[in-house]
Write a protein that holds these residues in place. Structure first.
Motif, PDB file in Angstrom:
ATOM      1  N   PHE A  14       0.865  -1.178   0.000  1.00  0.00           N
ATOM      2  CA  PHE A  14       0.000   0.000   0.000  1.00  0.00           C
ATOM      3  C   PHE A  14       0.907   1.236   0.000  1.00  0.00           C
ATOM      4  CE2 PHE A  14      -2.545  -3.348   1.851  1.00  0.00           C
ATOM      5  CZ  PHE A  14      -3.836  -3.120   1.399  1.00  0.00           C
ATOM      6  N   ASN A  15       0.439   2.320  -0.591  1.00  0.00           N
ATOM      7  CA  ASN A  15       1.249   3.539  -0.646  1.00  0.00           C
ATOM      8  C   ASN A  15       1.468   4.156   0.732  1.00  0.00           C
ATOM      9  OD1 ASN A  15       1.695   3.576  -3.460  1.00  0.00           O
ATOM     10  ND2 ASN A  15      -0.336   4.487  -3.810  1.00  0.00           N
ATOM     11  N   GLY A  16       0.552   3.895   1.637  1.00  0.00           N
ATOM     12  CA  GLY A  16       0.683   4.432   2.991  1.00  0.00           C
ATOM     13  C   GLY A  16      -0.468   3.969   3.847  1.00  0.00           C
ATOM     14  N   PRO A  17      -0.417   4.212   5.150  1.00  0.00           N
ATOM     15  CA  PRO A  17      -1.476   3.724   6.048  1.00  0.00           C
ATOM     16  C   PRO A  17      -2.846   4.306   5.749  1.00  0.00           C
ATOM     17  CG  PRO A  17       0.042   5.211   7.198  1.00  0.00           C
ATOM     18  CD  PRO A  17       0.675   4.896   5.880  1.00  0.00           C
ATOM     19  N   LEU A  18      -2.904   5.517   5.216  1.00  0.00           N
ATOM     20  CA  LEU A  18      -4.201   6.126   4.915  1.00  0.00           C
ATOM     21  C   LEU A  18      -4.851   5.525   3.677  1.00  0.00           C
ATOM     22  CD1 LEU A  18      -3.436   9.894   5.694  1.00  0.00           C
ATOM     23  CD2 LEU A  18      -4.528   8.184   7.158  1.00  0.00           C
ATOM     24  N   ASP A  19      -4.066   4.766   2.883  1.00  0.00           N
ATOM     25  CA  ASP A  19      -4.615   4.107   1.702  1.00  0.00           C
ATOM     26  C   ASP A  19      -5.262   2.763   2.022  1.00  0.00           C
ATOM     27  OD1 ASP A  19      -3.849   6.144  -0.011  1.00  0.00           O
ATOM     28  OD2 ASP A  19      -1.897   5.263  -0.432  1.00  0.00           O
ATOM     29  N   VAL A  20      -5.205   2.339   3.266  1.00  0.00           N
ATOM     30  CA  VAL A  20      -5.827   1.073   3.673  1.00  0.00           C
ATOM     31  C   VAL A  20      -7.231   1.402   4.170  1.00  0.00           C
ATOM     32  CG1 VAL A  20      -5.548  -1.024   5.043  1.00  0.00           C
ATOM     33  CG2 VAL A  20      -3.528   0.322   4.407  1.00  0.00           C
ATOM     34  N   SER A  21      -8.189   1.290   3.277  1.00  0.00           N
ATOM     35  CA  SER A  21      -9.535   1.771   3.584  1.00  0.00           C
ATOM     36  C   SER A  21     -10.151   1.058   4.787  1.00  0.00           C
ATOM     37  CB  SER A  21     -10.444   1.606   2.360  1.00  0.00           C
ATOM     38  OG  SER A  21     -10.492   0.248   1.945  1.00  0.00           O
ATOM     39  N   MET A 100       7.334   4.645  11.743  1.00  0.00           N
ATOM     40  CA  MET A 100       6.824   3.608  12.638  1.00  0.00           C
ATOM     41  C   MET A 100       5.866   4.149  13.695  1.00  0.00           C
ATOM     42  SD  MET A 100       9.097   0.439  14.083  1.00  0.00           S
ATOM     43  CE  MET A 100       9.922   0.308  12.508  1.00  0.00           C
ATOM     44  N   PHE A 101       6.193   5.273  14.307  1.00  0.00           N
ATOM     45  CA  PHE A 101       5.296   5.861  15.302  1.00  0.00           C
ATOM     46  C   PHE A 101       3.943   6.167  14.664  1.00  0.00           C
ATOM     47  CE2 PHE A 101       3.426   9.135  17.948  1.00  0.00           C
ATOM     48  CZ  PHE A 101       3.764   8.761  19.235  1.00  0.00           C
ATOM     49  N   ARG A 102       3.981   6.667  13.439  1.00  0.00           N
ATOM     50  CA  ARG A 102       2.738   6.986  12.716  1.00  0.00           C
ATOM     51  C   ARG A 102       1.950   5.716  12.408  1.00  0.00           C
ATOM     52  NH1 ARG A 102       1.720   8.371   6.972  1.00  0.00           N
ATOM     53  NH2 ARG A 102      -0.140   9.705   6.888  1.00  0.00           N
ATOM     54  N   TYR A 103       2.637   4.633  12.024  1.00  0.00           N
ATOM     55  CA  TYR A 103       1.954   3.366  11.778  1.00  0.00           C
ATOM     56  C   TYR A 103       1.173   2.932  13.015  1.00  0.00           C
ATOM     57  CZ  TYR A 103       4.882   2.592   7.574  1.00  0.00           C
ATOM     58  OH  TYR A 103       5.504   2.689   6.356  1.00  0.00           O
ATOM     59  N   SER A 105       0.206   4.750  15.572  1.00  0.00           N
ATOM     60  CA  SER A 105      -0.834   5.700  15.970  1.00  0.00           C
ATOM     61  C   SER A 105      -2.069   5.610  15.075  1.00  0.00           C
ATOM     62  CB  SER A 105      -0.282   7.130  15.953  1.00  0.00           C
ATOM     63  OG  SER A 105       0.068   7.528  14.639  1.00  0.00           O
ATOM     64  N   LEU A 106      -1.883   5.180  13.824  1.00  0.00           N
ATOM     65  CA  LEU A 106      -3.000   5.092  12.880  1.00  0.00           C
ATOM     66  C   LEU A 106      -3.630   3.701  12.826  1.00  0.00           C
ATOM     67  CD1 LEU A 106      -1.644   7.208   9.867  1.00  0.00           C
ATOM     68  CD2 LEU A 106      -3.362   7.877  11.560  1.00  0.00           C
ATOM     69  N   SER A 107      -3.081   2.756  13.553  1.00  0.00           N
ATOM     70  CA  SER A 107      -3.628   1.396  13.530  1.00  0.00           C
ATOM     71  C   SER A 107      -4.989   1.343  14.223  1.00  0.00           C
ATOM     72  CB  SER A 107      -2.666   0.425  14.222  1.00  0.00           C
ATOM     73  OG  SER A 107      -2.535   0.747  15.605  1.00  0.00           O
ATOM     74  N   ASN A 108      -5.805   0.384  13.794  1.00  0.00           N
ATOM     75  CA  ASN A 108      -7.094   0.180  14.453  1.00  0.00           C
ATOM     76  C   ASN A 108      -6.894  -0.381  15.857  1.00  0.00           C
ATOM     77  OD1 ASN A 108      -8.321   0.992  12.112  1.00  0.00           O
ATOM     78  ND2 ASN A 108      -8.891  -1.065  11.437  1.00  0.00           N
ATOM     79  N   ILE A 109      -5.908  -1.255  15.990  1.00  0.00           N
ATOM     80  CA  ILE A 109      -5.594  -1.872  17.277  1.00  0.00           C
ATOM     81  C   ILE A 109      -4.146  -2.355  17.246  1.00  0.00           C
ATOM     82  CG2 ILE A 109      -6.393  -4.164  16.551  1.00  0.00           C
ATOM     83  CD1 ILE A 109      -7.357  -4.626  19.459  1.00  0.00           C
ATOM     84  N   ALA A 146       1.954   5.178  21.243  1.00  0.00           N
ATOM     85  CA  ALA A 146       1.329   5.662  20.005  1.00  0.00           C
ATOM     86  C   ALA A 146      -0.084   5.137  19.739  1.00  0.00           C
ATOM     87  CB  ALA A 146       2.242   5.352  18.814  1.00  0.00           C
ATOM     88  N   PRO A 147      -0.380   3.860  19.933  1.00  0.00           N
ATOM     89  CA  PRO A 147      -1.702   3.348  19.536  1.00  0.00           C
ATOM     90  C   PRO A 147      -2.843   3.932  20.365  1.00  0.00           C
ATOM     91  CG  PRO A 147      -0.128   1.541  19.878  1.00  0.00           C
ATOM     92  CD  PRO A 147       0.494   2.778  20.445  1.00  0.00           C
TER      93      PRO A 147
END
Length: 337
Positions: A14-21, A100-103, A105-109, A146-147
């Motif tokens: 995926f291009n980035g975490p925001l592209d994972v709908s 990595m910190f952004r990954y 923080s943007l994770s569902n869990i 982060a999460p």
């Protein structure tokens, strides 16, 4: 960004975490001696493509159980640092470490797998939780903070509860405030000194990771240069100074607990004359204001340490002028209006 499909443990880009709908789950863990890598997982995919086997059946237990747990909770995608980074590419490695910190923080869990903690139904699990090696790893600090939602899981992959549920207990282990763990206070409101204290007792296999694992904690991005050694932590502090005026960065101490490799060289004339208490941390380093490692941010050290030279000057009016030449560090100070 590479993610594992939770139903088949196959990698997809995926291009980035925001592209994972659908969003994604993420794993936090202490590395074992042998971990399956990006290349291993890709090789299994090709192997299974030929005979129709589901690759998830052949991956290691940690990857398989992580995928099964995430799938059970309705997540289609999972990120694991051991196999979702192609470390053969320095560009991809640098991007992943900086992101990595952004990954997290943007994770569902985030699932924090504690391999040395039994199920919650077992007697003594809380003591084992306090003693878990997961709390000692440099990288797990940002993975804790982060999460939005972090679920601890036992060695049997059963739930141990969330970080919000155990906020006070985790605070007693890590000194990270319960308000931060419960998302009631942003880490940017915490002094640099206190954030460094969180990392002081943590260890990394590679010395550079003492710095790289803190980039997200301080909102810093910088090139990843494995092989630079202790210089990575100096670079981190220089980047912090570019974005913050918090002078508690310079409030480090703990001289007697840290020696650089230069300490094995012949002592300098200053060291010989000063005796065993001489601090050789910064000999020949050129970084006199900056700490050599998170280790020296020691919350238990005395608040003030001064070396004082006093000069008396007698004037014609027979008064005495007293001049104090002081060197040393205040633990940290705050200006209060």
């Amino acid at each position: 960004m590479w993610l594992l499909s939770t139903d088949r443990a196959e990698l997809r880009f995926f291009n980035g975490p925001l592209d994972v709908s659908e969003g994604f789950a993420i794993l936090s863990h202490r590395w074992d001696d042998h971990e399956q890598t990006f290349e291993d997982v890709q090789a299994l995919r090709l192997q299974c493509k030929a005979d129709g086997t589901n690759p998830r059946k052949l991956v290691c237990t940690k990857i398989r159980e992580s995928c099964k747990l995430a799938e059970k909770h309705g997540h289609k995608w999972l990120w694991i640092d051991t196999c979702c980074i192609d470390k053969r590419s320095s560009v991809e490695l640098s991007e992943a470490v900086n992101s990595m910190f952004r990954y997290y923080s943007l994770s569902n869990i985030c699932y924090a797998y504690l391999r040395d903690v039994p199920a919650r139904s077992d007697e003594g699990w809380e003591l084992k939780f306090k003693q878990s090696v997961w709390h000692d790893r440099a990288w797990t600090l940002q993975e804790l903070i982060a999460p939005k939602l972090l679920l601890f899981v036992s060695s049997k992959w059963t739930s141990l509860g969330t970080k919000a549920e155990h906020a006070e207990l985790i605070n007693s282990i890590t000194t990270v405030p319960a308000e931060v763990l419960c998302l009631e206070q942003d880490i940017s409101e915490i002094s640099i000194y206190d954030r460094m204290v969180w990392a002081a007792a943590r260890r990394a296999t590679k010395v550079e990771d003492e710095a790289y694992s803190l980039m997200g904690i301080f909102g810093i991005n910088m090139p990843i240069l494995y092989g630079e050694g202790q210089h990575a932590f100096y670079r981190l502090q220089e980047e912090i100074m570019k974005t913050s005026t918090d002078t508690s960065l310079f409030a480090w101490g703990g001289w007697n607990n840290f020696r650089t490799p230069t300490a094995s060289r012949s002592p300098s004339p200053q060291a010989e004359s000063a005796g065993p208490d001489y601090c050789s941390i910064h000999e020949d380093s050129g970084h006199y204001l900056l700490a050599p490692s998170p280790i020296v941010f020691n919350a238990r050290r005395p608040g003030i340490r001064f070396h004082v030279r006093i000069t008396f000057t007698f004037s014609a009016e027979r008064t005495v002028k007293l001049t104090l030449f002081c060197s040393g560090w205040l633990r940290y100070w705050q200006h209060v209006d």
